[in-house]
Enzyme design. Structure first.
Site, PDB file in Angstrom:
ATOM      1  N   CYS A  83      91.262 -42.649 -26.439  1.00 20.35           N
ATOM      2  CA  CYS A  83      92.639 -42.271 -26.114  1.00 20.35           C
ATOM      3  C   CYS A  83      92.647 -41.367 -24.871  1.00 20.35           C
ATOM      4  CB  CYS A  83      93.332 -41.638 -27.315  1.00 20.35           C
ATOM      5  SG  CYS A  83      95.137 -41.564 -27.121  1.00 20.35           S
ATOM      6  N   HIS A 193      93.003 -46.435 -30.585  1.00 18.62           N
ATOM      7  CA  HIS A 193      92.271 -45.612 -31.553  1.00 18.62           C
ATOM      8  C   HIS A 193      91.474 -46.516 -32.493  1.00 18.62           C
ATOM      9  CE1 HIS A 193      94.107 -41.614 -30.823  1.00 18.62           C
ATOM     10  NE2 HIS A 193      95.161 -42.311 -30.452  1.00 18.62           N
ATOM     11  N   GLU A 195      89.552 -45.622 -34.845  1.00 24.18           N
ATOM     12  CA  GLU A 195      89.582 -45.048 -36.199  1.00 24.18           C
ATOM     13  C   GLU A 195      90.872 -45.360 -36.944  1.00 24.18           C
ATOM     14  OE1 GLU A 195      91.463 -42.138 -33.507  1.00 24.18           O
ATOM     15  OE2 GLU A 195      89.646 -43.350 -33.403  1.00 24.18           O
TER      16      GLU A 195
END
EC number: 4.3.2.10
Length: 213
Positions: A83, A193, A195
């Protein structure tokens, strides 16, 4: 021997979710959130996360005393930016006229989508928030097992514009096509992202753990 991964804690970033995703992706990895230069130097590989505004991220990284260790790591170790962590690798950002780390040549610009309509008649929103496809523009070990045009999760108003198109590893369409992943030598970075991106995100993290550039 376990590979050790340092997640850089300079006060900006969703560190725990990144750490949890890395540990889930590869339980054998030694994942640590670190806030000391020597811990970055001791690690086998480094993750530079970032959330919020780039001026704040660069200021906090500078004040943390970790910036030099991150730059050192970028020369020799596998380094993954996420990011705003991706944006920080570049020379300059239009957000607050902010100087970046200068590890990759290029700039960071804001979406210019005000007033433009999507195919369904609704207006484009900035920031882009939600799932979008990533088209892989180069073969790379971090894409191993990740389907082309897979959906990843984005939250951002700015994106990188590399000077060298060969550094673009993935592209995404949001009003216009923009660079959503970059790669050069031992550096890889994503605007999205991993995750927050379910199985494909975990796969990318697992690939990073095993990547030997």
């Amino acid at each position: 021997m376990k590979t050790s991964i340092a997640i850089v804690d300079y006060g900006m970033g969703n560190l725990r979710s990144v750490a949890q995703a890395l540990m889930k992706a590869e339980p054998a990895a030694d994942v640590k959130i670190v806030d000391r230069p020597e811990a970055i130097r001791a690690a086998d590989r480094v993750v530079l996360p970032g959330q919020g505004a780039m001026p704040d991220c660069m200021r906090c990284l500078g004040e943390s005393g970790l910036q030099e260790a991150v730059v050192e790591a970028s020369r020799t170790k596998p380094l993954l930016g996420v990011c705003v962590g991706e944006q920080m690798l570049f020379d300059w950002s239009a957000e607050g006229d902010t100087k970046g780390l200068g590890l990759l040549p290029g700039k960071v610009v804001r979406f210019a989508l005000e007033g433009r309509l999507q195919d369904d008649g609704s207006r484009f929103k900035v920031p882009q928030m939600g799932w979008n496809r990533v088209r892989q523009t180069q073969a790379h070990p971090l894409w191993d097992g990740v389907p082309d045009d897979a959906y990843f999760y984005f939250v951002h108003s700015y994106y990188v514009v590399p000077d060298n198109p060969a550094h673009t590893a993935g592209e995404t369409l949001y009003g216009d096509v923009f660079t959503s992943a970059v790669a050069r030598d031992n550096l890889f970075a994503t605007q999205f992202h991993p995750e927050k991106s379910a199985e494909v995100g975990l796969r990318l993290y697992r690939n990073f753990v095993h990547w030997n550039p």
